[in-house]
Design an enzyme around this catalytic site. Structure first.
Site, PDB file in Angstrom:
ATOM      1  N   ASP A  96      40.731 -32.401  17.879  1.00  0.00           N
ATOM      2  CA  ASP A  96      41.753 -33.277  17.299  1.00  0.00           C
ATOM      3  C   ASP A  96      41.305 -34.724  17.327  1.00  0.00           C
ATOM      4  O   ASP A  96      41.514 -35.477  16.362  1.00  0.00           O
ATOM      5  CB  ASP A  96      43.098 -33.092  17.991  1.00  0.00           C
ATOM      6  N   GLU A 117      41.045 -38.690  21.209  1.00  0.00           N
ATOM      7  CA  GLU A 117      42.319 -38.655  20.489  1.00  0.00           C
ATOM      8  C   GLU A 117      42.917 -40.053  20.351  1.00  0.00           C
ATOM      9  O   GLU A 117      43.284 -40.495  19.253  1.00  0.00           O
ATOM     10  CB  GLU A 117      43.268 -37.745  21.247  1.00  0.00           C
TER      11      GLU A 117
END
Length: 338
Positions: free
Chosen positions: A102, A45
């Site tokens: 993500d 991330e």
């Protein structure tokens, strides 16, 4: 869903000092983003955010350093996805090969931003390869509707499918739909918007950090055991995504705005328990407040300006990262900065 949005090279209009301050505090020389609030680990991330920031601020040297470390250290063996965590000093710094969806989406988005700025085809090609592998590895169709798992493994059981609302980055889905037409990103975005609508709990109707999609199609969404039932550090990114995507009447966005602007507090708390209503004893971070200011401006419309805190106001990497994400979102949506 509105057509969107390359969070694009224009984001370099933000003051360069903010990026320089961020780099000094959180970017190691080898290209690793350091999570200062979590024992100095690194995550896919954060690497993706670093790529986005470097592209936005026209810093190709930093971009290539971040990309090089990310691919060299975190890339998984059999696909173009990335292990989710690096622990410095551990005997096996990358001990878990599971990805974080993500993180992979942020990495792909950063690559597309970089190609838009520097016109370097390999960035585009790698972004598409990551997008294809995200679909191949994490796409599921519970109840016949497309969702992305938070990671390749560990989120499916007889109790249902665990999802993370903060991973539903609608602007990235929209950009990947533009980049990979026909691959299914528009349908994923549509279903994500519906899940964010249904997965609302507590007095303000807030998205939780984690949600359980039960096996039965007619069953209501629930908050899964094993995670605190909170609107907290993860879930604050869900209203950011909605505001960034122009979903200004979405009930999850309006609920978050109502929570942050509730008159019972001068500064909102960092989290709220969606079962008991108890709130954190400490205030929301500057990065969270940046999201709150952005969402308020997007809801108000009419050229409402956003005043962002300095990077130096944030005590840790996560808050500082949220502040820079909001800065990119403001520029890419034409939201004026004070």
């Amino acid at each position: 869903m509105p057509a969107l949005l390359m969070a694009a090279p224009a984001a370099a209009a933000a003051p360069a000092e903010e990026w320089q301050a961020f780099k000094r505090r959180f970017l190691a020389p080898e290209g690793r983003l350091i999570d200062s609030g979590n024992e100095g680990v690194s995550h896919s991330e954060g690497q993706g955010w670093g790529l986005m920031f470097a592209a936005a601020f026209d810093d190709r040297q930093a971009f290539d350093q971040i990309l090089g470390w990310t691919r060299r250290v975190l890339k998984r063996r059999n696909d173009n996805l990335h292990a989710w965590r690096f622990r410095p000093g551990a005997a096996r710094p990358v001990e878990d090969q599971n990805n974080a969806t993500d993180g992979d989406l942020y990495i792909a988005y950063g690559l597309l931003m970089a190609n838009a700025r520097w016109r370097h085809a390999p960035y585009h090609e790698l972004a598409v390869a990551i997008g294809r592998d995200v679909l191949r590895v994490t796409l599921r169709r519970p109840h016949g509707r497309p969702v992305l798992l938070p990671g390749a493994s560990g989120f499916e059981s007889p109790a249902g499918t665990v999802l993370n609302p903060s991973y539903m980055m609608l602007p990235i889905y929209a950009t990947l739909e533009q980049t990979m037409p026909g691959a299914g990103w528009a349908a994923i975005a549509q279903e994500a918007g519906e899940i964010l609508r249904r997965a609302r709990f507590g007095a303000w109707g807030l998205n939780p950090d984690w949600v359980l999609l039960p096996p039965a199609a007619e069953a209501p969404l629930r908050m899964p055991p094993g995670w605190p039932p909170r609107f907290s550090f993860d879930a604050v990114r869900a209203p950011l995504a909605l505001a960034w995507a122009g979903e200004v009447t979405h009930p999850a966005l309006l609920g978050a705005h109502a929570f942050w602007s509730d008159p019972r507090w001068t500064t909102p708390p960092a989290w709220v328990d969606l079962v008991t209503g108890n709130t954190a004893e400490f205030q929301a971070s500057p990065g969270m407040l940046a999201i709150a200011a952005f969402t308020a401006a997007r809801i108000a419309g009419g050229g409402t300006t956003v005043a962002l805190p300095s990077i130096n106001a944030s005590r840790d990497y996560y808050s500082a990262s949220l502040t820079l994400l909001v800065r990119i979102a403001c520029v890419s949506t034409g939201t004026p900065l004070a």
